[in-house]
Write an enzyme that holds these catalytic residues in place. Sequence first.
Site, PDB file in Angstrom:
ATOM      1  N   LYS A   1       0.770  -1.222   0.104  1.00 60.96           N
ATOM      2  CA  LYS A   1      -0.012   0.045   0.012  1.00 60.96           C
ATOM      3  C   LYS A   1       0.824   1.167  -0.026  1.00 60.96           C
ATOM      4  O   LYS A   1       2.053   1.302   0.758  1.00 60.96           O
ATOM      5  CB  LYS A   1      -0.931  -0.043   1.152  1.00 60.96           C
ATOM      6  CG  LYS A   1      -1.909   1.126   1.486  1.00 60.96           C
ATOM      7  CD  LYS A   1      -2.764   0.698   2.494  1.00 60.96           C
ATOM      8  CE  LYS A   1      -3.757   1.920   2.672  1.00 60.96           C
ATOM      9  NZ  LYS A   1      -4.704   1.668   3.955  1.00 60.96           N
TER      10      LYS A   1
ATOM     11  N   SER B   1      -9.727   1.788   3.022  1.00 61.91           N
ATOM     12  CA  SER B   1      -8.902   2.381   2.027  1.00 61.91           C
ATOM     13  C   SER B   1      -7.709   1.709   1.484  1.00 61.91           C
ATOM     14  O   SER B   1      -6.852   1.966   0.438  1.00 61.91           O
ATOM     15  CB  SER B   1      -8.119   3.483   2.785  1.00 61.91           C
ATOM     16  OG  SER B   1      -7.123   2.992   4.038  1.00 61.91           O
TER      17      SER B   1
ATOM     18  N   SER C   1      -9.917  -0.676   7.221  1.00 58.93           N
ATOM     19  CA  SER C   1      -9.148  -0.321   5.932  1.00 58.93           C
ATOM     20  C   SER C   1      -8.600  -1.590   5.201  1.00 58.93           C
ATOM     21  O   SER C   1      -8.121  -1.637   4.047  1.00 58.93           O
ATOM     22  CB  SER C   1      -8.265   0.791   6.044  1.00 58.93           C
ATOM     23  OG  SER C   1      -9.042   1.877   5.918  1.00 58.93           O
TER      24      SER C   1
END
Length: 510
Positions: A108, A189, A213
């Site tokens: 990420k 996210s 997330s």
Amino acid sequence: MKIYSALSLSILVASIMLSHSNSNKCYAFSIREASIDDLRTAFNQKQLTSTQLVDFYLEEIRNLNPILKGVIEVNPDALLQARKADEERKVKKLDSLSALHGIPILLKDNIATNDKLNTTAGSFALLGSVVPRDAGVVKKLRKAGAVILGKASMSEWANFRSYNAPNGWSARGGLGKNPYNLSADPCGSSSGSAISVAANMAAVSLGTETDGSILCPSGFNAVVGIKPTIGLTSRAGVIPISPRQDTIGPICRTVSDAVYVLDAIVGFDYNDEEATRKASNYIPHGGYAQFLKADGLNGKRLGIVRNPFFKFEENPVAKAFEHHLLTLRKKGAVLVEIDDDKASLDYNSSAEETALLAEFKIYLNTYLKELIASPVRSLADVIAFNEKSPDLEMTKQYGQEVFLAAEATNGIGNSEKEARKNLGKLSRNGFKKLMRQYKLDALVAARYDVASVLAIGGFPGIIVPAAYDSKGVPIGICFGGLKGTEPKLIEIAYSFEQATKIRKPPTFLH
Ligand SMILES: *[C@@H]1O[C@H](CO)[C@@H](O)[C@H](O)[C@H]1NC(C)=O
Ligand SMILES: *[C@@H]1O[C@H](CO)[C@@H](O)[C@H](O)[C@H]1NC(C)=O
Ligand SMILES: *[C@@H]1O[C@H](CO)[C@@H](O)[C@H](O)[C@H]1NC(C)=O
């Protein structure tokens, strides 16, 4: 939000399908949907090299990423690292190599790498910033011999910039798409991490979670997400929201892949000293892979609170989950149905927000100050950056009201202390009490609905594919437990996965 016209979209999707059927022919061994165990077997039998594997994913990224936007940057050194892994495999004993040796992983974009890749949380404000060192989890991945394939897109600033921006959107990455239904929410996210492994653009990935997330995008993209106990994985070098709730975890296609990644990233890190030392006590001797047991559900006590954690809009989905409860029972689990009003799993979003806003300002400012070089050095700088080009248009569209609210805070004052106390009390009198009172090994919930309850207490959770709705969008089943109970959660999740095998490759509907 429609970006493509229906026609151009169907042409694009058709070309994806075509490229899919072509690219797998290059190798004797089928890489698509391969697990780490499959890949290692292929390495060992000399049917596959890490170089071929990276080549495959780079090709898939070229084909799919223009639509899916799950990858924000590809590592220019990925092939080099793969070649090095291939060389090592020739001279080292195979069983001396870690499970992740030569396996391409996507990170990420809020996880720092001290290499050619940028670390930006999807924002132009951090483009060109230079981090002081690899994140703690990245150091461990490199030590394990993993190939850093690139950075995954994400909801910008981990959803902490604006409530109006769609999930999976960032100024740098564009709008991430759900590969099962391109018109559907990919959630966030850690959207790019989930999208990319779901669509076979990477072998495995890392996401981060403050509240939902990892669990949410994993569920929406038919992959497995592990949200570890707070401190089990180092947060050092990860663009923060709050160390009180932030945690780093794997997002992969299978439970066993996720567990191999977890094994590689857990443990003490000097740069996140207090939390990782404390949580190190939870790490079992011999690691987590020993808990990948097909009969892992046998004797487990699983709590079901139907309202609000087992409610469904569609009848076939409700039926699928009822069937899952039967399966859990058949595999030897004891299902403990708990009366809704006896559960008291209240969660106070206003207290969570009060605490997070102030904490975010403190910890983001610390992160930005420690960068070697950066266009922005404080939250105030980021806010000002968003008011200028190239972000101005984005700011007009989505705003940055969360940033503004965070900037308006002034450290941990009385209301923040009160809010933290409130959250602690909710965990003690809610989830903790429930788990102990009913002697539960895990609480079972549909989707990611239990994420906030786990988030505020730093509790772990694992989500596994469980169903698809009438629009083709995946839905997960989540198992949450008390701190340090990853071994039990892994037994439960793996046993469920092996008994059901719900995951299927993306359908690219729209
Ligand atoms: C990182 O960002 C810079 C722009 O500042 C760009 O030139 C570079 O290509 C980016 N790195 C990668 C690996 O994409
Ligand atoms: C929720 O938290 C806020 C802020 O800490 C507090 O003022 C409020 O009383 C809490 N509400 C409940 C129902 O506990
Ligand atoms: C995909 O999702 C959209 C938005 O929810 C929906 O309108 C559409 O019907 C879905 N496509 C299919 C084929 O189910």
